[in-house]
Design a protein around this motif. Structure first.
Motif, PDB file in Angstrom:
ATOM      1  N   GLN A   1       0.963  -0.962   0.107  1.00 62.42           N
ATOM      2  CA  GLN A   1      -0.290   0.181  -0.437  1.00 62.42           C
ATOM      3  C   GLN A   1       0.854   1.476  -0.168  1.00 62.42           C
ATOM      4  OE1 GLN A   1      -2.733   0.323   4.008  1.00 62.42           O
ATOM      5  NE2 GLN A   1      -4.121   2.076   2.633  1.00 62.42           N
TER       6      GLN A   1
ATOM      7  N   LEU B   1      -1.028   1.507 -10.026  1.00 62.98           N
ATOM      8  CA  LEU B   1      -2.068   0.892  -8.911  1.00 62.98           C
ATOM      9  C   LEU B   1      -0.829  -1.344  -9.835  1.00 62.98           C
ATOM     10  CD1 LEU B   1      -2.822  -0.642  -6.784  1.00 62.98           C
ATOM     11  CD2 LEU B   1      -4.584   0.053  -8.021  1.00 62.98           C
TER      12      LEU B   1
ATOM     13  N   SER C   1      -0.509  -4.389  -8.805  1.00 67.28           N
ATOM     14  CA  SER C   1      -1.263  -5.384  -8.724  1.00 67.28           C
ATOM     15  C   SER C   1      -2.404  -5.756  -8.770  1.00 67.28           C
ATOM     16  CB  SER C   1      -0.057  -6.243  -7.505  1.00 67.28           C
ATOM     17  OG  SER C   1      -0.548  -6.266  -6.703  1.00 67.28           O
ATOM     18  N   LYS C   2      -3.051  -6.841  -8.397  1.00 71.58           N
ATOM     19  CA  LYS C   2      -4.925  -6.812  -8.085  1.00 71.58           C
ATOM     20  C   LYS C   2      -5.038  -6.528  -6.784  1.00 71.58           C
ATOM     21  CE  LYS C   2      -7.072  -9.253 -12.126  1.00 71.58           C
ATOM     22  NZ  LYS C   2      -7.466 -10.080 -12.195  1.00 71.58           N
TER      23      LYS C   2
ATOM     24  N   ALA D   1      -2.669  -4.193  -4.034  1.00 66.80           N
ATOM     25  CA  ALA D   1      -1.989  -3.525  -3.656  1.00 66.80           C
ATOM     26  C   ALA D   1      -3.317  -2.419  -3.641  1.00 66.80           C
ATOM     27  CB  ALA D   1      -1.323  -3.244  -4.577  1.00 66.80           C
ATOM     28  N   ARG D   2      -3.175  -1.051  -3.129  1.00 68.76           N
ATOM     29  CA  ARG D   2      -3.517  -0.204  -2.488  1.00 68.76           C
ATOM     30  C   ARG D   2      -2.678   1.364  -2.492  1.00 68.76           C
ATOM     31  NH1 ARG D   2      -6.338  -1.356   2.767  1.00 68.76           N
ATOM     32  NH2 ARG D   2      -5.127  -2.449   3.565  1.00 68.76           N
ATOM     33  N   ILE D   3      -4.150   2.037  -3.445  1.00 68.38           N
ATOM     34  CA  ILE D   3      -3.412   2.761  -3.316  1.00 68.38           C
ATOM     35  C   ILE D   3      -4.264   3.942  -2.794  1.00 68.38           C
ATOM     36  CG2 ILE D   3      -3.270   5.262  -4.551  1.00 68.38           C
ATOM     37  CD1 ILE D   3      -0.576   3.893  -5.317  1.00 68.38           C
ATOM     38  N   ASP D   4      -3.751   5.283  -1.659  1.00 70.49           N
ATOM     39  CA  ASP D   4      -4.821   6.349  -1.177  1.00 70.49           C
ATOM     40  C   ASP D   4      -4.330   7.021  -1.005  1.00 70.49           C
ATOM     41  OD1 ASP D   4      -5.508   3.665   0.569  1.00 70.49           O
ATOM     42  OD2 ASP D   4      -7.613   4.891   0.547  1.00 70.49           O
TER      43      ASP D   4
ATOM     44  N   PRO E   1     -11.874  -4.138  -5.507  1.00 69.72           N
ATOM     45  CA  PRO E   1     -10.946  -4.853  -5.839  1.00 69.72           C
ATOM     46  C   PRO E   1     -11.657  -5.016  -7.288  1.00 69.72           C
ATOM     47  CG  PRO E   1     -11.298  -5.820  -3.129  1.00 69.72           C
ATOM     48  CD  PRO E   1     -12.356  -4.033  -3.770  1.00 69.72           C
TER      49      PRO E   1
ATOM     50  N   TYR F   1     -10.401  12.494  -0.843  1.00 73.17           N
ATOM     51  CA  TYR F   1      -9.741  11.461  -0.739  1.00 73.17           C
ATOM     52  C   TYR F   1     -10.141   9.968  -1.854  1.00 73.17           C
ATOM     53  CZ  TYR F   1     -10.679  12.747   3.709  1.00 73.17           C
ATOM     54  OH  TYR F   1     -10.162  13.154   5.364  1.00 73.17           O
ATOM     55  N   ILE F   2      -8.738  10.101  -2.264  1.00 70.48           N
ATOM     56  CA  ILE F   2      -8.527   8.533  -3.491  1.00 70.48           C
ATOM     57  C   ILE F   2      -8.139   7.326  -2.935  1.00 70.48           C
ATOM     58  CG2 ILE F   2      -7.576   8.438  -6.151  1.00 70.48           C
ATOM     59  CD1 ILE F   2      -7.553  11.435  -5.975  1.00 70.48           C
ATOM     60  N   ARG F   3      -8.550   6.608  -3.531  1.00 71.00           N
ATOM     61  CA  ARG F   3      -8.312   5.601  -2.957  1.00 71.00           C
ATOM     62  C   ARG F   3      -8.534   4.504  -4.195  1.00 71.00           C
ATOM     63  NH1 ARG F   3      -9.521   1.494   2.632  1.00 71.00           N
ATOM     64  NH2 ARG F   3      -7.559   2.001   2.466  1.00 71.00           N
ATOM     65  N   SER F   4      -7.677   3.240  -4.614  1.00 73.92           N
ATOM     66  CA  SER F   4      -7.381   2.367  -5.285  1.00 73.92           C
ATOM     67  C   SER F   4      -7.140   1.223  -4.564  1.00 73.92           C
ATOM     68  CB  SER F   4      -6.984   2.794  -6.286  1.00 73.92           C
ATOM     69  OG  SER F   4      -7.792   2.268  -7.952  1.00 73.92           O
ATOM     70  N   GLN F   5      -8.260   0.257  -5.660  1.00 75.98           N
ATOM     71  CA  GLN F   5      -7.051  -1.099  -5.542  1.00 75.98           C
ATOM     72  C   GLN F   5      -7.755  -2.062  -6.174  1.00 75.98           C
ATOM     73  OE1 GLN F   5     -10.360  -1.371  -1.380  1.00 75.98           O
ATOM     74  NE2 GLN F   5      -8.690  -2.875  -1.070  1.00 75.98           N
ATOM     75  N   GLN F   6      -8.146  -1.506  -7.405  1.00 75.59           N
ATOM     76  CA  GLN F   6      -7.984  -2.116  -8.151  1.00 75.59           C
ATOM     77  C   GLN F   6      -7.096  -1.977  -9.582  1.00 75.59           C
ATOM     78  OE1 GLN F   6      -8.262  -3.760 -11.463  1.00 75.59           O
ATOM     79  NE2 GLN F   6      -9.913  -5.244 -10.441  1.00 75.59           N
ATOM     80  N   PRO F   7      -6.206  -2.494 -10.149  1.00 73.24           N
ATOM     81  CA  PRO F   7      -5.363  -1.720 -10.988  1.00 73.24           C
ATOM     82  C   PRO F   7      -5.826  -1.228 -12.947  1.00 73.24           C
ATOM     83  CG  PRO F   7      -4.613  -4.472 -10.672  1.00 73.24           C
ATOM     84  CD  PRO F   7      -5.812  -3.594  -9.856  1.00 73.24           C
TER      85      PRO F   7
END
Lengths: 408, 480
Positions: A301, A327, A329-330, A332-335, B379, B406-412
């Motif tokens: 992350q 991002l 990988s599936k 992983a996380r970005i904030d 995801p 607020y930005i949040r991503s769990q999906q490439p």
């Protein structure tokens, strides 16, 4: 969160030049609540990892920089000076300071110790209190005129908590190229606190390469105070830490200064890397340009919080902030949270943020020229990193940072 | 100039032209406990499931703490000092517009509100043809032809309990947040809309035309359900200034869009914002959320927020369905001592879901205007996209404009783009317009209107024109 009392009890009795600071830090730790996820600033932090950090003892033990580091140690710079900073010894021992650099006198130290921290509102911060409580040595230098480049190696011992503290005071018109290299050892924690005071018309090129290893932790606070017409540029690269938190706070005390912040973080495995920046203009005509890049792979992350504050007095400020994230990988996380707080009306403030993976069409372009998809991805990543790496102070070229990043 | 006295004078005298003289037939004691909730439910003749719903919410609420993360700095609200139930109020009819506050009429004039509408709003008896009730009845017949249900939620609870039971609290759960829990426990009334499968609602529904709407009170609750492949557009509020004696307003709005359904929800909010010194005004703490449950469903929020002392709302979309679409278009204007903390949440769950956010904040006087939003890619949100744009305009150097995205991503395989900028009305632009004979205030209003154009374009026609004038009116005297 386990309370910090146990850790405090394990610390040696306050002593040395920072004795009073240690007392203050310990006092503060007993009084402030340890961070938890309900604090806005610690909302996403893996508290479990933070707890691990406090299980590590602080004690004196010899270490050497050849100590199995994640980055191959190159020879010291030919035209500059290399200083090795660790918890145990005086970094200036057996060192002849070149022209332009001198140790702060006792009086100067008294005047400057913690002053920039206070300006940057670091006093109340928990990681700073940790550093205050435990650091027993410090490097305090005054820069006059154009000083030779400094390479500062922050080394840490495995299985322990390593606090380091640095103060730089730049006189008017002084110039400094500073490259800090923080290297984590296995099962270690590093708490680093650096204060830089830039007097009028002084210039600092600050590079920070922070590369960790398995189960290494880093808490790094950078406090910068800029007087008018000074120029400060910071380029940070961090990777490899189990938990890292890089917090540059910059205050332009009378505005009319230039700040340039570039950051790159690359997380792998289950790492959590955070960059929290805070820039405040306490006067008019200030300028900040910021670019933060993150790339997250595996289950890791990357977190970025960037605050730019433009109070009423800061008319004609010019601020731009961009957060670009990959991002990869599936899992992983970005904030990211680029934040603007503006009151002055005659200002130019803009920010932007993007999160995506490598662009399909760019990959396609490269592949259509006979480059395999893995190689094409590598090339694009290289470009992504290189934009930041190229801004590190020149001495950084000797270190093989790019390949370390690409080895993932 | 000694401003103190006239201000004090105004503050100390009661509002002369009050719209409503309350002749309350029935009300219960102040305060909130389980008995009060049972009483509310009993008086409204609610089925048992709803009583249980309220009680459960109340018990949750007791465990919750009032949030203060937005740092809005309002005085503590005493929740035991509120009357949670009052029977429908009768209001005094006025003979003609002459009895109405001339200032208010002037405002109406500036907003271009039609005469019949003015009369309705000021509670003047209107002739039979224009009577809102009769208009509403005509509408109701037309809607019934298409099978659209549009009534107050109290009515719906008794007439369509199975639909209410199925949907209420599913979008905004009872433990969602402090104010939503409170609302779930004590909600007074609000709108209910049900659009059956494949129906394109023949007209824009407006909270205006709902009969028996009476006074929806402080705790409004709205539920809109669009069945598969249906379409509906709902308008809430109006540009006319709304006065209310209640300080706290905690509404909950729930939208459900099933497969290929589309809901457009437009709000114009102009509650009383307090006087120029920031005394009085409404606290508007609203929870609005929509779920795009089905494939290709769409929910679009558009809002013009100009009133209330404090506005705290984040109309959100949970994009569960594949290829579902969420939109948020907002203009928030704050003046004097107003505070607005508003934005949206776009939560992408489904693959290829898309969302667009356009937010325009204008801060004047000593107000604080914040955009606070969340874009989250879950995801499974493969191929999802978001685009956000938040612009702020500052008028004067005492107002603040803040942006907290607020930005949040769990999906490439998803992409998020966010941009924000800040500007002010430049001297040059002003000079250009003024040199062409356009008055100072008109020039300002032209520029503000240009700044908000992206959002106004999304509003239903009649709202858009009024909203434009409303902004101009709100900014009067704040520049220069």
């Amino acid at each position: 969160m386990t309370d910090s009392n146990q850790w405090l009890d394990s610390l040696p009795a306050p002593n040395g030049i920072l004795e009073s600071v240690q007392r203050r830090g310990r006092e503060a730790l007993t009084q402030t609540k340890a961070p938890n996820n309900s604090f806005e600033n610690w909302r996403l932090t893996d508290i479990r990892k933070l707890e691990n950090l406090l299980t590590l003892p602080v004690y004196k033990k010899e270490n050497s920089i050849e100590n199995d580091f994640p980055l191959k140690v190159v020879r010291p710079p030919s035209d500059g000076i290399r200083l090795i900073l660790n918890h145990n010894s005086d970094p200036l021992e057996r060192v002849n300071l070149p022209k332009g650099l001198s140790s702060l006198t006792k009086l100067e130290l008294e005047q400057n110790l913690g002053r920039t921290n206070a300006k940057c509102l670091f006093q109340e911060e928990w990681p700073v209190a940790l550093n205050y409580a435990s650091a027993s040595n410090l490097l305090a230098l005054k820069v006059t005129g154009k000083a030779p480049p400094i390479e500062l190696i922050l080394s840490s011992n495995p299985n322990q908590f390593n606090p380091t503290r640095v103060i730089f005071v730049l006189e008017e018109n002084a110039e400094l190229d500073l490259l800090e290299i923080a290297m984590g050892s296995e099962e270690s924690a590093h708490s680093h606190l650096i204060e830089i005071h830039l007097s009028q018309e002084s210039k600092v090129q600050h590079g920070m390469i922070a590369i960790g290893k398995k189960d290494s932790h880093l808490l790094c606070n950078i406090a910068i105070q800029q007087d008018i017409r000074s120029e400060y540029s910071l380029t940070c690269v961090q990777t490899g830490w189990s938990l890292a938190r890089l917090e540059p706070h910059v205050v332009q005390v009378n505005g009319n200064a230039k700040t340039n912040i570039k950051g790159l973080q690359l997380s792998k495995k289950d790492q959590q890397l955070t960059t929290n920046t805070q820039i405040r203009f306490d006067g008019p005509d200030g300028m900040i340009e910021q670019l933060q890049k993150s790339a997250a792979t595996d289950k890791s992350q990357c977190i970025f919080n960037g605050v730019i504050e433009v109070p009423r007095i800061a008319q004609r400020s010019n601020a731009s902030q961009l957060s670009r994230n990959l991002l990869l990988s599936k899992k992983a996380r970005i904030d990211t949270k680029p934040e603007l707080r503006i009151i002055a009306d005659d200002v130019r403030c803009a920010h932007g943020a993007t999160v995506s993976q490598l662009k399909e069409d760019e990959l396609f372009y490269l592949r259509s020229r006979g480059i395999s998809s893995a190689k094409a991805a590598d090339l694009l990543l290289k470009g992504f990193y290189q934009e930041i790496l190229s801004l590190l102070p020149v001495e950084a070229d000797r270190w093989d940072v790019l390949n370390t990043l690409l080895d993932s | 100039m000694d401003k103190q006295n006239p201000v004090q004078e105004i503050v100390s005298q009661p509002y002369k032209y009050g719209f409503v003289t309350e002749i309350e037939t029935e009300k219960i004691e102040k305060g909130l406990n389980e008995d009060v909730i049972r009483l509310i439910s009993k008086k409204k003749k609610e089925p048992e499931f709803l009583l249980n719903f309220r009680l459960k919410a109340f018990n949750q609420w007791l465990k919750m703490k009032e949030p203060n993360w937005a740092e809005l700095g309002y005085p503590q609200i005493n929740y035991q000092d509120i009357i949670y139930y009052a029977a429908p109020k009768a209001s005094e009819k006025k003979e003609s517009l002459n009895e109405v506050d001339p200032k208010l009429l002037e405002t109406f004039e500036k907003l271009g509100i039609p005469l019949s509408e003015q009369k309705r709003l000021t509670n003047v008896a209107v002739d039979a043809v224009f009577d809102s009730v009769s208009i509403a009845t005509t509408y109701k017949e037309k809607l019934a032809e298409h099978g659209v249900i549009f009534c107050s939620i109290s009515e719906a609870v008794n007439e369509y309990p199975e639909i209410i039971e199925k949907y209420i609290g599913t979008v905004v759960p009872i433990n969602d947040n402090f104010f939503a829990s409170l609302n779930s426990a004590v909600f007074s009334d609000g709108s209910f809309v049900y659009v059956p499968k494949g129906v394109n609602c023949p007209m824009d529904l407006s909270s205006y035309f709902r009969i028996n709407s009476g006074d929806t009170g402080q705790f409004e609750r709205t539920l809109i359900i669009a069945e598969e492949a249906s379409q509906v557009s709902y308008l809430e509020g109006c540009t006319a200034p709304m006065f209310d004696t209640n300080t706290l307003h905690a509404a909950v709005v729930e939208l459900v869009a099933l497969e290929e359904a589309s809901i457009k929800y437009s709000t114009v909010q102009n509650w009383y914002s307090g006087n120029e010194d920031g005394v009085g005004g409404i606290y508007n703490f609203v929870t609005k959320r929509g779920q795009c449950r089905g494939k290709k469903s769409k929910i679009s929020w558009s809002q013009v927020e100009t009133g209330s002392a404090i506005t705290w709302k984040y109309p959100s979309c949970v994009l569960q369905g594949e290829e579902s679409i969420g939109e948020f278009y907002s203009v928030a204007l704050t003046n004097n001592h107003q505070k607005a903390d508003t934005g949206t949440k776009m939560i992408h769950v489904g693959a290829k879901s898309r969302s667009t956010i356009v937010s325009k904040g204008i801060s004047a006087g000593q107000s604080a205007n914040s955009y606070r939003g969340l874009v989250q890619m879950g995801p499974k949100a493969y191929g999802a996209r978001n685009y956000s744009q938040c612009d702020s305009m500052l008028i004067g150097d005492k107002a603040s404009a803040n942006t907290y995205p607020y930005i949040r991503s769990q999906q490439p395989q998803s992409s998020i783009e966010h941009e924000a900028s800040t500007c002010r009305i430049s001297e040059e632009q002003l000079f250009y317009l003024q040199s062409r004979g356009i008055g100072f205030e008109e020039a300002i209003s032209m520029m503000v209107s240009g700044f908000c154009r992206d959002v106004f374009n999304q509003l239903p026609m009649e709202f858009a024109a009024e909203a434009d004038k409303l902004l101009a009116l709100k900014l009067e005297g704040s520049v220069g």
